[in-house]
Design an enzyme around this catalytic site. Structure first.
Site, PDB file in Angstrom:
ATOM      1  N   LEU A  94      33.600  31.754  36.746  1.00 21.35           N
ATOM      2  CA  LEU A  94      33.909  30.818  35.657  1.00 21.35           C
ATOM      3  C   LEU A  94      34.960  31.523  34.815  1.00 21.35           C
ATOM      4  CD1 LEU A  94      30.414  29.544  34.399  1.00 21.35           C
ATOM      5  CD2 LEU A  94      32.250  28.145  35.375  1.00 21.35           C
ATOM      6  N   ASP A  95      35.891  30.768  34.258  1.00 22.48           N
ATOM      7  CA  ASP A  95      36.910  31.376  33.408  1.00 22.48           C
ATOM      8  C   ASP A  95      36.255  32.128  32.240  1.00 22.48           C
ATOM      9  OD1 ASP A  95      38.897  30.267  34.935  1.00 22.48           O
ATOM     10  OD2 ASP A  95      39.239  28.562  33.585  1.00 22.48           O
ATOM     11  N   PHE A  96      36.993  33.075  31.681  1.00 21.52           N
ATOM     12  CA  PHE A  96      36.536  33.857  30.529  1.00 21.52           C
ATOM     13  C   PHE A  96      36.012  32.943  29.421  1.00 21.52           C
ATOM     14  CE2 PHE A  96      37.668  36.206  26.546  1.00 21.52           C
ATOM     15  CZ  PHE A  96      36.837  37.312  26.744  1.00 21.52           C
ATOM     16  N   LYS A 130      40.592  22.468  33.837  1.00 19.89           N
ATOM     17  CA  LYS A 130      41.560  22.570  32.727  1.00 19.89           C
ATOM     18  C   LYS A 130      42.897  21.957  33.119  1.00 19.89           C
ATOM     19  CE  LYS A 130      39.795  26.844  30.789  1.00 19.89           C
ATOM     20  NZ  LYS A 130      39.984  28.286  30.900  1.00 19.89           N
TER      21      LYS A 130
END
Ligand code: URA
Length: 242
Positions: free
Chosen positions: A107-109, A195
């Protein structure tokens, strides 16, 4: 006679990384065999005898017990077991574990929600492999309110720089004063996909929470909390692609 494999191929077979990525891990000095850091991708691993570690986590012991957990990855935490830049990472949240597990995908930061952790490389590989189209569901807070036309356009699929994407489910869940909550399901794992979809539709993502990954649900986990998967959940994971 024991079976040997080149280290990069071995890591790829375990589902730890693609062969190219495995070479990068090696070059970065993140892989060790029996406690010794190995940098050359040609080194052979004895798959019955050798203990292979990536970032200090044992990844390749034969016949070891399999462990499966669901973690609520909080926002602003890196999806790795250790971080050379000393940012908060998933490894910090499972420090007290006496078992070695690694994250299934990323998962992204700044994204949050359901992250699976396991030492079952094969199951992890299958959950991430495009062949099996494993669904990932997200609650997404976007800027503004997408119009009916925008929602319809997305439902039919849109073009991004790296190809077409059609969610298997998308719904405008809640309209707030200036933003909206969307629920959407995708089966692909391309980088920053959710995103990029919403940026393309001019509704940048403000918050991204993964609530489901294949047969596993986040349920009532709170940020930073971990739960063991139930035998039924484990069975569902193991039967993907079987
Ligand atoms: N899509 C994104 O943009 N980021 C994630 O972390 C997961 C899906």
């Amino acid at each position: 006679m024991s079976k040997t494999l080149r280290i990069n191929k071995y890591l790829a077979q375990l589902g730890i990384a693609s062969r190219r990525k495995a070479d990068e891990l090696l070059a970065q000095g993140r892989v060790s065999i029996n406690g010794e850091v190995i940098k050359q991708h040609g080194v052979q691993v004895d798959i019955d005898q050798d203990e292979v570690e990536v970032d200090g986590v044992v990844v390749g012991k034969p016949n070891r017990k399999k462990h499966y957990y669901a973690l609520y990855k909080p926002k602003n935490v890196v999806t790795t077991i250790s971080d050379p830049e000393k940012r908060p990472c998933v490894g910090d949240l499972i420090k007290t574990f006496d078992t070695h597990v690694f994250p299934v995908g990323r998962l992204d930061f700044d994204a949050e929600g359901l992250l699976l952790l396991t030492n079952d490389g094969e199951a992890s590989n299958r959950m991430l492999h495009p062949t099996y189209h494993v669904e990932k569901t997200y609650r997404v807070k976007v800027k503004g309110v997408p119009s009916k036309e925008t929602m319809a356009k997305l439902a039919k699929g849109i073009k991004l720089d790296d190809g077409f994407i059609k969610p298997s489910f998308v719904k405008l869940e809640k309209i707030l004063k200036e933003n909206s909550w969307i629920t959407m399901t995708i089966t692909e794992g391309r980088k920053h996909l959710v995103k990029r979809i919403w940026l393309r539709l001019d509704h940048p993502v403000i918050r991204l929470v993964r609530t489901e990954f294949g047969p596993i649900k986040l349920l009532d986990l709170k940020p930073g909390e971990v739960r063991k998967l139930t035998p039924k959940e484990i069975q569902k994971i193991q039967s993907i692609g079987a």
